[in-house]
Design a protein around this motif. Structure first.
Motif, PDB file in Angstrom:
ATOM      1  N   ALA A   1      -2.290  -4.158  -8.474  1.00  0.00           N
ATOM      2  CA  ALA A   1      -1.698  -2.790  -8.038  1.00  0.00           C
ATOM      3  C   ALA A   1      -2.422  -1.571  -8.328  1.00  0.00           C
ATOM      4  O   ALA A   1      -3.547  -1.446  -9.517  1.00  0.00           O
ATOM      5  CB  ALA A   1      -0.366  -2.531  -8.436  1.00  0.00           C
ATOM      6  N   ALA A   2      -2.844  -0.329  -7.491  1.00  0.00           N
ATOM      7  CA  ALA A   2      -3.413   0.498  -7.782  1.00  0.00           C
ATOM      8  C   ALA A   2      -1.909   1.827  -7.142  1.00  0.00           C
ATOM      9  O   ALA A   2      -1.551   1.928  -6.698  1.00  0.00           O
ATOM     10  CB  ALA A   2      -4.703   1.116  -6.979  1.00  0.00           C
ATOM     11  N   GLY A   3      -2.735   3.016  -8.148  1.00  0.00           N
ATOM     12  CA  GLY A   3      -2.523   4.309  -8.111  1.00  0.00           C
ATOM     13  C   GLY A   3      -2.849   5.363  -7.955  1.00  0.00           C
ATOM     14  O   GLY A   3      -4.074   5.603  -7.960  1.00  0.00           O
ATOM     15  N   VAL A   4      -1.899   6.825  -7.661  1.00  0.00           N
ATOM     16  CA  VAL A   4      -2.399   7.980  -7.773  1.00  0.00           C
ATOM     17  C   VAL A   4      -1.865   8.181  -8.769  1.00  0.00           C
ATOM     18  O   VAL A   4      -0.541   8.081  -8.625  1.00  0.00           O
ATOM     19  CB  VAL A   4      -2.950   8.751  -6.651  1.00  0.00           C
ATOM     20  CG1 VAL A   4      -3.361  10.005  -7.103  1.00  0.00           C
ATOM     21  CG2 VAL A   4      -3.994   8.023  -5.855  1.00  0.00           C
ATOM     22  N   ALA A   5      -2.423   9.474  -9.832  1.00  0.00           N
ATOM     23  CA  ALA A   5      -0.979  10.092 -10.620  1.00  0.00           C
ATOM     24  C   ALA A   5      -1.362  11.686 -10.324  1.00  0.00           C
ATOM     25  O   ALA A   5      -2.456  11.904 -10.402  1.00  0.00           O
ATOM     26  CB  ALA A   5      -1.253   9.628 -12.075  1.00  0.00           C
TER      27      ALA A   5
ATOM     28  N   ALA B   1      -5.934   6.677   2.475  1.00  0.00           N
ATOM     29  CA  ALA B   1      -5.979   6.183   4.059  1.00  0.00           C
ATOM     30  C   ALA B   1      -5.041   6.478   4.371  1.00  0.00           C
ATOM     31  O   ALA B   1      -5.315   6.842   5.927  1.00  0.00           O
ATOM     32  CB  ALA B   1      -6.775   5.042   4.579  1.00  0.00           C
ATOM     33  N   GLY B   2      -4.027   7.052   4.197  1.00  0.00           N
ATOM     34  CA  GLY B   2      -2.075   7.135   4.350  1.00  0.00           C
ATOM     35  C   GLY B   2      -1.906   6.096   5.240  1.00  0.00           C
ATOM     36  O   GLY B   2      -1.475   6.350   6.363  1.00  0.00           O
TER      37      GLY B   2
ATOM     38  N   GLY C   1     -10.657  11.627   2.934  1.00  0.00           N
ATOM     39  CA  GLY C   1     -10.023  10.104   3.890  1.00  0.00           C
ATOM     40  C   GLY C   1     -11.133  10.885   4.326  1.00  0.00           C
ATOM     41  O   GLY C   1     -11.059   9.999   5.761  1.00  0.00           O
ATOM     42  N   GLN C   2     -12.135  12.120   4.518  1.00  0.00           N
ATOM     43  CA  GLN C   2     -12.962  12.408   5.364  1.00  0.00           C
ATOM     44  C   GLN C   2     -14.791  11.647   4.825  1.00  0.00           C
ATOM     45  O   GLN C   2     -15.161  11.331   6.350  1.00  0.00           O
ATOM     46  CB  GLN C   2     -13.307  14.199   4.871  1.00  0.00           C
ATOM     47  CG  GLN C   2     -11.959  14.716   5.106  1.00  0.00           C
ATOM     48  CD  GLN C   2     -11.787  15.033   6.346  1.00  0.00           C
ATOM     49  OE1 GLN C   2     -12.279  14.910   7.415  1.00  0.00           O
ATOM     50  NE2 GLN C   2     -10.263  14.302   6.763  1.00  0.00           N
ATOM     51  N   TYR C   3     -14.905  11.208   4.508  1.00  0.00           N
ATOM     52  CA  TYR C   3     -15.731  10.574   3.963  1.00  0.00           C
ATOM     53  C   TYR C   3     -15.815   9.340   3.462  1.00  0.00           C
ATOM     54  O   TYR C   3     -14.522   8.357   3.540  1.00  0.00           O
ATOM     55  CB  TYR C   3     -16.486  10.720   2.484  1.00  0.00           C
ATOM     56  CG  TYR C   3     -17.130  12.305   2.103  1.00  0.00           C
ATOM     57  CD1 TYR C   3     -18.143  12.780   2.917  1.00  0.00           C
ATOM     58  CD2 TYR C   3     -16.351  13.399   1.392  1.00  0.00           C
ATOM     59  CE1 TYR C   3     -18.848  13.631   2.495  1.00  0.00           C
ATOM     60  CE2 TYR C   3     -16.778  14.823   1.305  1.00  0.00           C
ATOM     61  CZ  TYR C   3     -18.506  15.127   1.660  1.00  0.00           C
ATOM     62  OH  TYR C   3     -18.674  16.441   1.478  1.00  0.00           O
TER      63      TYR C   3
END
Length: 206
Positions: free
Chosen positions: A165-169, A196-197, A105-107
């Motif tokens: 749909a999209a996500g993180v594993a 981005a929370g 989330g910084q860039y």
């Protein structure tokens, strides 16, 4: 496809490199995010096609405060090879996605960018984001002295995926580091709100 097939001096010099080019696996040239995607591409995973504006090229943009003409021409050729449709323009820091410094989330990331002029402006936005105060504060004490310009970075340009749909594993529990379970977090639509929370995802433990 391979952007390296394009006969242009900026491409031959490695200023704009395709994710399917072995050189893109070098985080010093492509940043950690793009390098990881290049490694997945080399292993045969279905990674959306894309190109990387190298760390050296980004250093030039920083010094000039603009996209130089030769780099702009290389970008135009790369986008033509990539095909029509919107792209995602994302920062790829040489010091991000590390065990002690994720830089999540910084860039800057700009989605749905269409056209050469818009892509050049998005590249500039990504480059400028590397000088943000929040990034310098995050980097302090995590990646050592990065100088007044902050950590080096590249810029990743990829074809957009119209995700339902999209996500993180996570292959290890992100809190305790347990590798016996995979944690999957996902949202409907694009994954930007998740990383981005900005929203609470659905989650599964496998």
């Amino acid at each position: 496809w391979s952007v390296m097939s394009l006969q242009h001096p900026t491409v031959r010099a490695g200023t704009v490199v395709g994710l399917d080019d072995e050189r893109a696996t070098d985080a010093g040239l492509a940043g950690q995010k793009a390098a990881n995607l290049a490694r997945l591409t080399a292993l045969g995973f279905p990674v959306p096609p894309g190109v990387v504006v190298s760390t050296d090229a980004v250093d030039r943009i920083r010094a000039l405060g603009a996209v130089p003409e030769d780099l702009g021409a290389g970008l135009a050729l790369a986008l033509a090879e990539l095909g029509s449709g919107p792209v995602a323009v994302r920062s790829s820091g040489a010091a991000e996605d590390l065990p002690g410094a994720s830089f999540a989330g910084q860039y800057e990331s700009i989605l749905g960018v269409d056209g050469v002029a818009a892509v050049q402006e998005a590249v500039l936005r990504c480059v400028r984001s590397a000088g943000a105060q929040r990034l310098a504060a995050y980097a302090a004490g995590r990646v050592g002295d990065t100088g007044s310009a902050g950590p080096r970075m590249a810029v990743l340009i990829q074809a957009m995926v119209p995700a339902e749909a999209a996500g993180v594993a996570f292959t290890a529990d992100p809190v305790i580091g347990d590798r016996d379970e995979v944690l999957v977090s996902a949202v409907r639509g694009l994954g930007e709100r998740l990383v981005a929370g900005e929203t609470t995802p659905d989650e599964w433990r496998v």
